[in-house]
Design a protein around this motif. Structure first.
Motif, mmCIF file in Angstrom:
data_model
loop_
_atom_site.group_PDB
_atom_site.id
_atom_site.type_symbol
_atom_site.label_atom_id
_atom_site.label_comp_id
_atom_site.label_asym_id
_atom_site.label_seq_id
_atom_site.Cartn_x
_atom_site.Cartn_y
_atom_site.Cartn_z
ATOM 1 N N HIS A 140 103.570 -10.572 35.607
ATOM 2 C CA HIS A 140 102.626 -9.707 34.902
ATOM 3 C C HIS A 140 101.079 -10.635 34.491
ATOM 4 C CE1 HIS A 140 102.327 -5.390 34.936
ATOM 5 N NE2 HIS A 140 101.236 -5.516 34.006
ATOM 6 N N HIS A 175 100.386 0.518 44.682
ATOM 7 C CA HIS A 175 99.550 0.730 43.360
ATOM 8 C C HIS A 175 98.180 1.446 43.554
ATOM 9 C CE1 HIS A 175 102.808 -0.655 41.167
ATOM 10 N NE2 HIS A 175 102.697 -1.943 41.846
ATOM 11 N N VAL A 240 100.535 -0.577 33.219
ATOM 12 C CA VAL A 240 101.449 0.408 33.933
ATOM 13 C C VAL A 240 101.159 1.701 33.487
ATOM 14 C CG1 VAL A 240 104.180 0.627 33.783
ATOM 15 C CG2 VAL A 240 103.275 -1.390 33.607
ATOM 16 N N PHE A 245 100.355 0.951 38.645
ATOM 17 C CA PHE A 245 99.964 0.021 37.841
ATOM 18 C C PHE A 245 98.527 0.121 38.170
ATOM 19 C CE2 PHE A 245 103.861 -3.158 38.228
ATOM 20 C CZ PHE A 245 104.783 -1.947 37.515
#
Length: 360
Positions: A140, A175, A240, A245
């Motif tokens: 992250h 994502h 998240v 995400f």
């Protein structure tokens, strides 16, 4: 007293999923997500993104993941990331002349998927790394993660005198967000830029570098430096959600970079008795054309200094953490490879990272 040997890059390996043209992605998938003035805005953003082609492990031309829950996306991450990461690592090891069992530390960077056991354990198993191999997962951190990962690996090599391996693997295609009910320029920009890739780097003590394959790099990691402006922490986010995400990307990011990049690079080079003019290789993370323009302007770089970064953006898109390593690989393959390389990457924080690499 003998000084510890610094770490050198002795192998680079890349792995890329199937690619598609930016025009096809726009025409056959993204255009239908917008209407009226929003569609016109999105079309301009895609056209001006600086991206010509990009890769997707889960191509929107074949599968629409926009409504997938996060759990389903994470399960797919495990399916796709493992072979992609393995391919990159095997190529890096082959170019280094080392075997997986020689690796003392295995560092994995990823911000697009999480699982336990993670890629570090599963790849160590599949590649035949020794049971005593140490592992570090960097999660992250986003687009700049390759450089702190490189720093951790280089520090291990210097301190322990053993090789280390860094893998950056990102699947941003997992994502894609659902169409917004209102104009969401930040999501349009994210959908126009991001791409998938894996890149691996093998580092070894310089004293152990004799006989390594030609073209494997040979760059010594001289220093990793960072600067974080926490007052702008909300300018770049990666949250998240129940639907994967979600990227937050303020249009003020280039302005913040313009404030800090000159001093970060200038101070780093000064500590090694160098100036910007003495650097002949630049690997600047292409967060987008505006970011490249700002870095070029603030450092006073000629167009040719930014060529590798712009060409990487055009050919591969913004692949998050592997991108700066893709640029490094491009520089290493030049007929006349640079002697001194500065790598720059940026991400949430707002954080700037820089690395100085040199070769004889």
């Amino acid at each position: 007293m003998v000084s510890p040997a610094p770490a050198a890059v002795v192998g680079l390996g890349l792995a890329l999923p199937p690619s598609a043209s930016q025009d096809d992605l726009w025409r056959d998938f993204f255009a239908a997500r917008y209407e009226g003035a929003t569609q016109a805005l999105a079309a301009r953003i895609f056209a001006n993104s600086g991206v010509r082609t990009r890769q997707a492990a889960v191509s929107p031309l074949l599968e629409d993941v926009a409504d997938w829950p996060t759990e389903r996306r994470m399960r797919r991450y495990q399916v796709e990331a493992l072979p992609l990461g393995k391919e990159a690592v095997e190529r890096a090891l082959t170019r280094s002349g080392l075997a997986a069992r020689d690796i003392g530390l295995f560092v994995v960077c990823s911000c697009t998927g999480y699982a336990t056991p993670g890629l570090d354990i599963l790849l160590a198993r599949d590649l035949g790394m020794a049971p005593g191999t140490q592992r570090l997962f960097v999660g992250h951190m986003g687009c700049y993660a390759a450089l702190p990962g490189l720093g951790a690996a280089a520090d291990f090599v210097t301190a322990r005198g053993r090789p280390a391996l860094l893998l950056c693997a990102e699947l941003t295609s997992l994502h894609i967000q659902p169409p917004a009910r209102r104009v969401d320029t930040q999501q349009i920009v994210a959908h126009a830029l991001f791409s998938d890739a894996a890149a691996a780097v093998v580092l070894a003590p310089t004293s152990a570098g004799a006989g390594r394959p030609a073209g494997s790099g040979g760059y010594v990691v001289r220093e990793i430096a960072a600067s974080t402006d926490t007052s702008t922490a909300d300018h770049m986010t990666w949250e998240v959600t129940d639907l994967g995400f979600r990227m937050g990307l303020s249009p003020r990011v280039p302005q913040v970079l313009s404030v800090h990049v000159g001093s970060l690079v200038g101070d780093l080079l000064a500590r090694h008795g160098l100036t910007v003019a003495q650097v002949d290789g630049w690997a600047v993370h292409p967060g987008g054309p505006r970011i490249l323009n700002v870095v070029q302007r603030e450092l006073g770089l000629p167009d040719e200094a930014m060529a590798a970064s712009r060409e990487t953006l055009a050919a591969y898109g913004n692949c998050s953490s592997p991108t700066v390593l893709l640029i490094l690989d491009r520089l290493c393959r030049l007929p006349s490879a640079p002697r001194r390389i500065v790598m720059l990457a940026f991400g949430p924080g707002l954080t700037l990272y820089a690395a100085l690499l040199t070769r004889d």
